[in-house]
Design a protein around this motif. Structure first.
Motif, PDB file in Angstrom:
ATOM      1  N   LYS A  27       0.832  -1.156   0.177  1.00 45.27           N
ATOM      2  CA  LYS A  27       0.014   0.152   0.027  1.00 45.27           C
ATOM      3  C   LYS A  27       0.977   1.178   0.164  1.00 45.27           C
ATOM      4  CE  LYS A  27      -3.717  -1.909   2.765  1.00 45.27           C
ATOM      5  NZ  LYS A  27      -4.333  -1.851   4.045  1.00 45.27           N
ATOM      6  N   ARG A  28       1.808   1.284   0.882  1.00 38.82           N
ATOM      7  CA  ARG A  28       2.750   2.332   0.946  1.00 38.82           C
ATOM      8  C   ARG A  28       3.550   2.565  -0.317  1.00 38.82           C
ATOM      9  NH1 ARG A  28       4.784   4.921   5.532  1.00 38.82           N
ATOM     10  NH2 ARG A  28       4.040   3.099   6.873  1.00 38.82           N
ATOM     11  N   VAL A  29       4.017   1.602  -0.991  1.00 37.40           N
ATOM     12  CA  VAL A  29       4.842   1.840  -2.223  1.00 37.40           C
ATOM     13  C   VAL A  29       3.783   2.532  -3.319  1.00 37.40           C
ATOM     14  CG1 VAL A  29       5.836   0.417  -4.319  1.00 37.40           C
ATOM     15  CG2 VAL A  29       6.307  -0.315  -1.766  1.00 37.40           C
ATOM     16  N   ILE A  30       2.697   1.766  -3.323  1.00 32.52           N
ATOM     17  CA  ILE A  30       1.560   2.340  -4.351  1.00 32.52           C
ATOM     18  C   ILE A  30       1.376   3.609  -4.117  1.00 32.52           C
ATOM     19  CG2 ILE A  30      -0.946   1.958  -5.049  1.00 32.52           C
ATOM     20  CD1 ILE A  30      -0.579  -0.976  -4.764  1.00 32.52           C
ATOM     21  N   ARG A  31       1.037   4.188  -2.752  1.00 33.02           N
ATOM     22  CA  ARG A  31       0.886   5.466  -2.550  1.00 33.02           C
ATOM     23  C   ARG A  31       2.032   6.553  -2.977  1.00 33.02           C
ATOM     24  NH1 ARG A  31      -0.398   4.149   2.869  1.00 33.02           N
ATOM     25  NH2 ARG A  31       1.201   4.890   3.729  1.00 33.02           N
ATOM     26  N   ARG A  33       4.080   5.719  -5.538  1.00 30.86           N
ATOM     27  CA  ARG A  33       4.028   5.643  -6.940  1.00 30.86           C
ATOM     28  C   ARG A  33       3.203   6.847  -7.414  1.00 30.86           C
ATOM     29  NH1 ARG A  33       1.534   2.333 -10.514  1.00 30.86           N
ATOM     30  NH2 ARG A  33       2.475   1.959 -12.380  1.00 30.86           N
ATOM     31  N   GLU A  34       1.940   6.695  -6.702  1.00 31.80           N
ATOM     32  CA  GLU A  34       0.811   7.581  -7.255  1.00 31.80           C
ATOM     33  C   GLU A  34       1.166   9.109  -7.300  1.00 31.80           C
ATOM     34  OE1 GLU A  34      -2.372   6.390  -5.129  1.00 31.80           O
ATOM     35  OE2 GLU A  34      -3.027   4.667  -6.725  1.00 31.80           O
ATOM     36  N   LYS A  35       2.414   9.435  -6.298  1.00 33.21           N
ATOM     37  CA  LYS A  35       2.830  10.822  -6.325  1.00 33.21           C
ATOM     38  C   LYS A  35       3.613  11.168  -7.418  1.00 33.21           C
ATOM     39  CE  LYS A  35       2.962  11.230  -1.278  1.00 33.21           C
ATOM     40  NZ  LYS A  35       3.659  10.683  -0.221  1.00 33.21           N
ATOM     41  N   GLY A  36       3.921  10.097  -8.318  1.00 29.49           N
ATOM     42  CA  GLY A  36       4.631  10.327  -9.687  1.00 29.49           C
ATOM     43  C   GLY A  36       6.064   9.827  -9.708  1.00 29.49           C
ATOM     44  N   ASP A  37       6.552   9.268  -8.521  1.00 30.96           N
ATOM     45  CA  ASP A  37       8.089   8.642  -8.662  1.00 30.96           C
ATOM     46  C   ASP A  37       7.953   7.455  -9.133  1.00 30.96           C
ATOM     47  OD1 ASP A  37       8.878  11.159  -7.127  1.00 30.96           O
ATOM     48  OD2 ASP A  37       8.739   9.997  -5.113  1.00 30.96           O
ATOM     49  N   SER A  38       9.061   7.245  -9.553  1.00 32.45           N
ATOM     50  CA  SER A  38       9.512   5.731  -9.912  1.00 32.45           C
ATOM     51  C   SER A  38      10.200   5.124  -8.560  1.00 32.45           C
ATOM     52  CB  SER A  38      10.458   5.551 -11.107  1.00 32.45           C
ATOM     53  OG  SER A  38       9.897   6.175 -12.195  1.00 32.45           O
ATOM     54  N   ILE A  39       9.606   4.091  -8.549  1.00 31.26           N
ATOM     55  CA  ILE A  39       9.940   3.236  -7.269  1.00 31.26           C
ATOM     56  C   ILE A  39      10.608   1.925  -7.547  1.00 31.26           C
ATOM     57  CG2 ILE A  39       9.062   2.352  -4.798  1.00 31.26           C
ATOM     58  CD1 ILE A  39       8.158   5.223  -5.258  1.00 31.26           C
ATOM     59  N   VAL A  40      11.867   1.932  -6.973  1.00 27.13           N
ATOM     60  CA  VAL A  40      12.639   0.616  -6.679  1.00 27.13           C
ATOM     61  C   VAL A  40      12.608   0.192  -5.172  1.00 27.13           C
ATOM     62  CG1 VAL A  40      14.876  -0.552  -7.078  1.00 27.13           C
ATOM     63  CG2 VAL A  40      14.145   1.032  -8.510  1.00 27.13           C
ATOM     64  N   VAL A  41      12.022  -1.098  -4.865  1.00 27.48           N
ATOM     65  CA  VAL A  41      12.116  -1.401  -3.609  1.00 27.48           C
ATOM     66  C   VAL A  41      13.069  -2.562  -3.495  1.00 27.48           C
ATOM     67  CG1 VAL A  41      10.454  -2.338  -1.970  1.00 27.48           C
ATOM     68  CG2 VAL A  41       9.520  -1.021  -3.730  1.00 27.48           C
ATOM     69  N   VAL A  42      13.770  -2.457  -2.255  1.00 23.23           N
ATOM     70  CA  VAL A  42      14.536  -3.484  -1.796  1.00 23.23           C
ATOM     71  C   VAL A  42      14.051  -3.996  -0.568  1.00 23.23           C
ATOM     72  CG1 VAL A  42      16.823  -4.112  -0.904  1.00 23.23           C
ATOM     73  CG2 VAL A  42      16.461  -2.343  -2.697  1.00 23.23           C
ATOM     74  N   VAL A  43      14.047  -5.358  -0.539  1.00 18.05           N
ATOM     75  CA  VAL A  43      13.610  -5.865   0.650  1.00 18.05           C
ATOM     76  C   VAL A  43      14.563  -7.054   1.341  1.00 18.05           C
ATOM     77  CG1 VAL A  43      10.971  -5.746   0.213  1.00 18.05           C
ATOM     78  CG2 VAL A  43      12.275  -7.812  -0.732  1.00 18.05           C
ATOM     79  N   SER A  44      14.368  -7.151   2.577  1.00 20.14           N
ATOM     80  CA  SER A  44      14.948  -8.334   3.340  1.00 20.14           C
ATOM     81  C   SER A  44      14.251  -9.345   3.594  1.00 20.14           C
ATOM     82  CB  SER A  44      15.209  -7.739   4.815  1.00 20.14           C
ATOM     83  OG  SER A  44      16.010  -6.708   4.962  1.00 20.14           O
ATOM     84  N   ALA A  45      14.726 -10.464   4.081  1.00 23.40           N
ATOM     85  CA  ALA A  45      13.998 -11.679   4.384  1.00 23.40           C
ATOM     86  C   ALA A  45      12.886 -11.538   5.474  1.00 23.40           C
ATOM     87  CB  ALA A  45      14.986 -12.824   4.809  1.00 23.40           C
ATOM     88  N   MET A  46      12.021 -12.205   5.825  1.00 21.56           N
ATOM     89  CA  MET A  46      10.899 -12.055   6.700  1.00 21.56           C
ATOM     90  C   MET A  46      11.792 -12.106   7.930  1.00 21.56           C
ATOM     91  SD  MET A  46       8.101 -14.058   5.154  1.00 21.56           S
ATOM     92  CE  MET A  46       6.522 -13.472   6.025  1.00 21.56           C
ATOM     93  N   SER A  47      11.206 -11.149   9.093  1.00 19.34           N
ATOM     94  CA  SER A  47      12.065 -11.157  10.077  1.00 19.34           C
ATOM     95  C   SER A  47      12.390 -12.658  10.843  1.00 19.34           C
ATOM     96  CB  SER A  47      11.456 -10.381  11.184  1.00 19.34           C
ATOM     97  OG  SER A  47      10.150 -10.819  11.584  1.00 19.34           O
ATOM     98  N   GLY A  48      13.373 -12.924  11.414  1.00 18.90           N
ATOM     99  CA  GLY A  48      13.776 -14.328  12.016  1.00 18.90           C
ATOM    100  C   GLY A  48      14.222 -15.189  10.878  1.00 18.90           C
TER     101      GLY A  48
END
Ligand code: ADP
Ligand code: ASP
Ligand code: MG
Length: 411
Positions: A27-31, A33-48
């Motif tokens: 949801k946050r990424v989409i919000r 993106r809707e502002k007009g930025d190009s988004i690259v997301v980097v993620v970690s593994a799920m905690s633990g």
């Protein structure tokens, strides 16, 4: 056509720790993106998850090949890139996931602590132009022979900053479970104060002294290439919560005497007693340790009494056994009296840009520790840091008393 602003957002383990959390990230990424930025997301593994993989490795073959360990360790992030892309897709947002290797993250071949050498961003750029959100696995890359490598614990921060640099992004946003950098770890000292803005140089020292909110290599990258980092919480409801901006602006450096207190329980101390005090002694003792790719942190050589001296240094606790073995072999060669060690030490540091132009900070630190009867075993200083090694059992007391002495709770 105006060029779209690129923003790299990194979400740590707790931020993607469950399906619900991944939904929130989507949801946050989409919000954004809707502002007009190009988004690259980097993620970690799920905690633990990475800890579970480490435990499995240790159960099966703790001394096994470093290459195979990285094959295992890198898998946690592959799960989250796929899940986040699926969550974005379900919400109607075009997304594509890449492992480090697929994203073109090239590294050297130091398995488990590989360094990024370059990133070929052509695919990512094409995807961004096509309007997609690109989701990249943090903490991993590929060496020149196609082997999977990992970047050291906390390495997703480094992937994010390196990608931000390679893509010439406007900012690198590190989303975590705290809303910024505090004067010390708020988990240990709840009175810690939020820092709205600090210098990359100060963050570099804080990270190198143990503040794990950002991985040191990420800060090094940001400093070298002048990439601003913003630390924010992925647990804040909206997008207008607190954050910390870490930048290279020089004038922030002089703002305060002490910015924060950092600590580290990951080190161990080794001593070689009764070595001849002659030219080349430090090189002969530390050379073999460095040759084994073991990083040395603090070093202390005592004044010589009878033509012989004692030599003490600290290494990461994971390297303690190997370093001790090497030191024992060196001791034999030298005819040194003894080799000793202690794994129950901790390092506490005060960091602040203002120290550059003010004397007396170290004395105030020693006074605060003396008041609590805490014995200092080693000291090291830099322009903007004073660090001491103490017994691990006094760590919390030391951090709290330094935080109070330097009035960081009212910062
Ligand atoms: P992530 O999984 O998002 O990468 P980390 O656990 O690596 O998160 O980093 C965030 C944690 O860093 C915080 O929960 C906090 O306990 C710790 N931390 C240590 N020092 C500091 C500090 N000075 N300011 C803020 N957080 C800190
Ligand atoms: N998953 C890796 C770790 O736990 C990398 C990271 O989270 O940054 O260390
Ligand atoms: Mg982290």
């Amino acid at each position: 056509m105006s060029k779209q602003r690129i923003v790299v957002q990194k979400y740590g383990g707790t931020s993607v720790g469950s399906a619900e959390r991944i939904q929130e990230v989507a949801k946050r990424v989409i919000r954004h993106r809707e502002k007009g930025d190009s988004i690259v997301v980097v993620v970690s593994a799920m905690s633990g998850e990475t800890n579970k993989l480490v435990a499995l490795i240790n159960e099966l073959n703790p001394n096994g090949s470093a290459r195979e360990k990285d094959v295992v360790l890198s898998t946690g992030e592959q799960v989250t890139i796929g899940l986040l892309s699926l969550a974005l897709e379900a919400k109607g947002c075009p997304a594509i996931s890449y492992t480090g290797s697929q994203a073109g993250v090239k590294t050297d071949n130091s398995f488990s602590k590989a360094r990024i050498s370059n990133i070929d961003c052509s695919k990512i750029k094409a995807d961004l132009s096509a309007g997609k959100v690109v989701v990249v696995a943090g903490f991993q890359g590929v060496d020149e022979n196609g082997n999977i490598t990992t970047l050291g614990r906390g390495g997703s921060d480094t992937t994010a900053v390196a990608l931000a640099v390679a893509l010439d992004a406007a900012e690198c946003q590190i989303y975590t479970d705290v809303d910024g950098v505090y004067t010390t770890d708020p988990r240990m000292v709840p009175e810690a104060s939020h820092i709205p803005k600090l210098a990359l140089e100060e963050m570099l020292e804080m990270a190198s002294q143990g503040s794990k909110v950002l991985q040191i290599r990420a800060v090094e990258f940001a400093y070298k290439y002048n990439m601003p980092i913003r630390v924010l919480s992925s647990f804040d409801e909206g997008d207008d919560g607190k954050s910390t901006l870490v930048t290279r602006e020089e004038d922030i450096m002089e703002e305060v005497l002490v910015r924060g207190v950092a600590f580290n329980k990951d080190e161990a101390l080794l001593t070689i007693l009764g070595v001849p005090d002659q030219p080349g002694v430090a090189f002969k003792i530390l050379g073999p340790i460095s040759d084994a790719n073991i990083e040395i942190d603090m070093i202390l050589q005592n004044a010589s009494a009878d033509g012989s001296t004692d030599f003490t240094f600290t290494v990461h606790r994971n390297d303690y056994d190997q370093a001790k073995e090497i030191l024992q072999a060196t001791a034999k060669k030298f005819g040194a009296k003894n080799v000793g060690g202690d794994q129950t030490i901790a390092k506490v540091s005060i960091v602040g840009g203002g120290m550059r132009s003010h004397a007396g900070v170290a004395t105030k630190m020693f006074e605060a520790l003396a008041k609590e009867n805490i014995n200092i075993r080693m000291i090291s200083t830099s322009e903007i840091k004073v660090a001491v090694v103490i017994d691990e059992k006094y760590l919390e007391l030391a951090v709290r008393s330094l935080h109070e002495s330097f009035r960081l709770d009212d910062a």
